[in-house]
Write a protein that holds these residues in place. Structure first.
Motif, PDB file in Angstrom:
ATOM      1  N   GLY A  81       0.774  -1.237   0.000  1.00 28.97           N
ATOM      2  CA  GLY A  81       0.000   0.000   0.000  1.00 28.97           C
ATOM      3  C   GLY A  81       0.799   1.277   0.000  1.00 28.97           C
ATOM      4  O   GLY A  81       0.225   2.362  -0.141  1.00 28.97           O
ATOM      5  N   ALA A 136      -5.694  -6.083  -1.541  1.00 33.87           N
ATOM      6  CA  ALA A 136      -6.295  -5.407  -0.396  1.00 33.87           C
ATOM      7  C   ALA A 136      -5.337  -4.387   0.199  1.00 33.87           C
ATOM      8  O   ALA A 136      -5.733  -3.276   0.570  1.00 33.87           O
ATOM      9  CB  ALA A 136      -6.706  -6.430   0.662  1.00 33.87           C
ATOM     10  N   LEU A 140      -6.130  -0.422   0.355  1.00 33.24           N
ATOM     11  CA  LEU A 140      -6.130   0.279   1.636  1.00 33.24           C
ATOM     12  C   LEU A 140      -5.177   1.468   1.610  1.00 33.24           C
ATOM     13  O   LEU A 140      -5.500   2.558   2.104  1.00 33.24           O
ATOM     14  CB  LEU A 140      -5.730  -0.685   2.757  1.00 33.24           C
ATOM     15  N   THR A 144      -6.240   5.376   2.213  1.00 35.26           N
ATOM     16  CA  THR A 144      -5.584   6.153   3.262  1.00 35.26           C
ATOM     17  C   THR A 144      -4.959   7.423   2.698  1.00 35.26           C
ATOM     18  O   THR A 144      -5.133   8.518   3.251  1.00 35.26           O
ATOM     19  CB  THR A 144      -4.496   5.309   3.959  1.00 35.26           C
ATOM     20  N   GLY A 151      -8.665   3.447   7.739  1.00 37.80           N
ATOM     21  CA  GLY A 151      -9.074   2.285   6.959  1.00 37.80           C
ATOM     22  C   GLY A 151      -9.132   0.992   7.746  1.00 37.80           C
ATOM     23  O   GLY A 151      -9.068  -0.088   7.170  1.00 37.80           O
ATOM     24  N   LEU A 154     -11.504  -1.548   6.606  1.00 37.44           N
ATOM     25  CA  LEU A 154     -11.105  -2.361   5.460  1.00 37.44           C
ATOM     26  C   LEU A 154     -10.001  -3.340   5.828  1.00 37.44           C
ATOM     27  O   LEU A 154      -9.989  -4.486   5.380  1.00 37.44           O
ATOM     28  CB  LEU A 154     -10.611  -1.454   4.321  1.00 37.44           C
ATOM     29  N   ALA A 155      -9.064  -2.880   6.664  1.00 37.37           N
ATOM     30  CA  ALA A 155      -7.893  -3.698   6.977  1.00 37.37           C
ATOM     31  C   ALA A 155      -8.232  -4.912   7.825  1.00 37.37           C
ATOM     32  O   ALA A 155      -7.762  -6.019   7.555  1.00 37.37           O
ATOM     33  CB  ALA A 155      -6.844  -2.845   7.692  1.00 37.37           C
ATOM     34  N   SER A 174      -3.518  -4.486  11.962  1.00 38.37           N
ATOM     35  CA  SER A 174      -4.072  -3.421  11.118  1.00 38.37           C
ATOM     36  C   SER A 174      -3.529  -2.059  11.538  1.00 38.37           C
ATOM     37  O   SER A 174      -3.345  -1.170  10.705  1.00 38.37           O
ATOM     38  CB  SER A 174      -5.606  -3.417  11.187  1.00 38.37           C
ATOM     39  N   ILE A 178      -1.907   0.651   9.083  1.00 33.87           N
ATOM     40  CA  ILE A 178      -2.435   2.012   9.009  1.00 33.87           C
ATOM     41  C   ILE A 178      -1.344   3.039   9.306  1.00 33.87           C
ATOM     42  O   ILE A 178      -1.240   4.078   8.632  1.00 33.87           O
ATOM     43  CB  ILE A 178      -3.611   2.167   9.999  1.00 33.87           C
ATOM     44  N   ASN A 181       1.036   3.253   6.232  1.00 31.12           N
ATOM     45  CA  ASN A 181       0.395   3.914   5.095  1.00 31.12           C
ATOM     46  C   ASN A 181       0.176   5.404   5.357  1.00 31.12           C
ATOM     47  O   ASN A 181       0.341   6.234   4.454  1.00 31.12           O
ATOM     48  CB  ASN A 181      -0.955   3.245   4.788  1.00 31.12           C
TER      49      ASN A 181
END
Length: 248
Positions: A81, A136, A140, A144, A151, A154-155, A174, A178, A181
């Motif tokens: 990501g 995915a 994500l 973000t 997110g 989603l994560a 996650s 996050i 990202n």
């Protein structure tokens, strides 16, 4: 009501949602910054990234000390990501405010529906898991970077359904994804000269971090499904407001 008090109240509410639900609460940060604190959509998404990074990194530390973070899995997921987060963050600074607002409304509505209608899909076979995990992770990162949201909504499902992590490990991992990202997206926005109101962002982030601790206690008193339904309904209302605003 003064701007400082509004920032503290909004941050506390978002922190409560993050702590109670384990993800999804940061979706409210952008609309709060826009409609309560007068930020432009571009400034709100950048400020939200700062708030998300601070709260996620703090929560990541607590989950790591409890052994709930799968570092290798999380870093591999986050790696997919990073480039999408940077590209999306750069693109977001060049789009009209109405486009950002409409896009955020759509994502907020999807997050709400994801909470109201959880997926019960069968876990895919191993080769498919690797492909879906990369997709995915990239998706994500893009969300973000583009909209300034963590997110987690989603994560966490992706880490559970695609990579087979248990829920507690998925929530902790996650937060690693996050944080990585969000940092990548912030790096991309560093040279855009978006004005940042630190007098608002700092108390907002501080209240969110403290609120997350109380959110954990709230989750022990109210059932998870009930909390999710309340939050999802509120999120749908916010999405409707933002979409209406974008279309006028």
């Amino acid at each position: 009501m003064s701007t400082l008090i509004l920032a503290l109240v909004a941050g506390a509410v978002i922190g409560l949602a993050l702590g109670a639900l384990g993800g999804g609460g940061s979706v409210l940060a952008v609309p709060a910054l826009i409609y309560l604190l007068g930020f432009t959509p571009a400034a709100a998404t950048t400020a939200s990234l700062i708030i998300v990074t601070a709260t996620s990194a703090t929560a990541l530390y607590t989950h790591a000390t409890s052994g709930n973070v799968r570092w290798k899995t999380g870093l591999l997921f986050a790696a997919a990501g990073i480039l999408p987060a940077i590209a999306a963050a750069t693109l977001a600074t060049r789009l009209p405010a109405a486009v950002l607002t409409a896009a955020f409304a759509v994502i907020a509505a999807l997050a709400a529906l994801r909470m109201l209608i959880p997926s019960n899909a069968d876990r895919p076979a191993l080769p498919a898991r690797h492909t879906r995990a990369a997709g995915a992770g990239a998706g994500l990162g893009a969300v973000t970077g583009f909209l300034g949201v963590g997110g987690g909504f989603l994560a966490v499902p992706a880490l559970v359904g695609v990579l087979g992590l248990r829920m507690r490990a998925a929530v902790g991992t996650s937060l690693l994804v996050i944080t990585v990202n969000s940092l990548a997206a912030l790096a991309a926005r560093a040279g855009t000269h978006t004005p940042l109101q630190w007098a608002v962002i700092a108390p907002f982030a501080g209240a969110a971090i403290l609120g997350a601790w109380d959110g954990k206690r709230l989750a022990s008193k109210i059932s998870g499904p009930t909390l999710q339904r309340i939050f999802a309904i509120a999120l749908l209302a916010v999405a409707a407001l933002m979409l209406t605003d974008a279309l006028h």
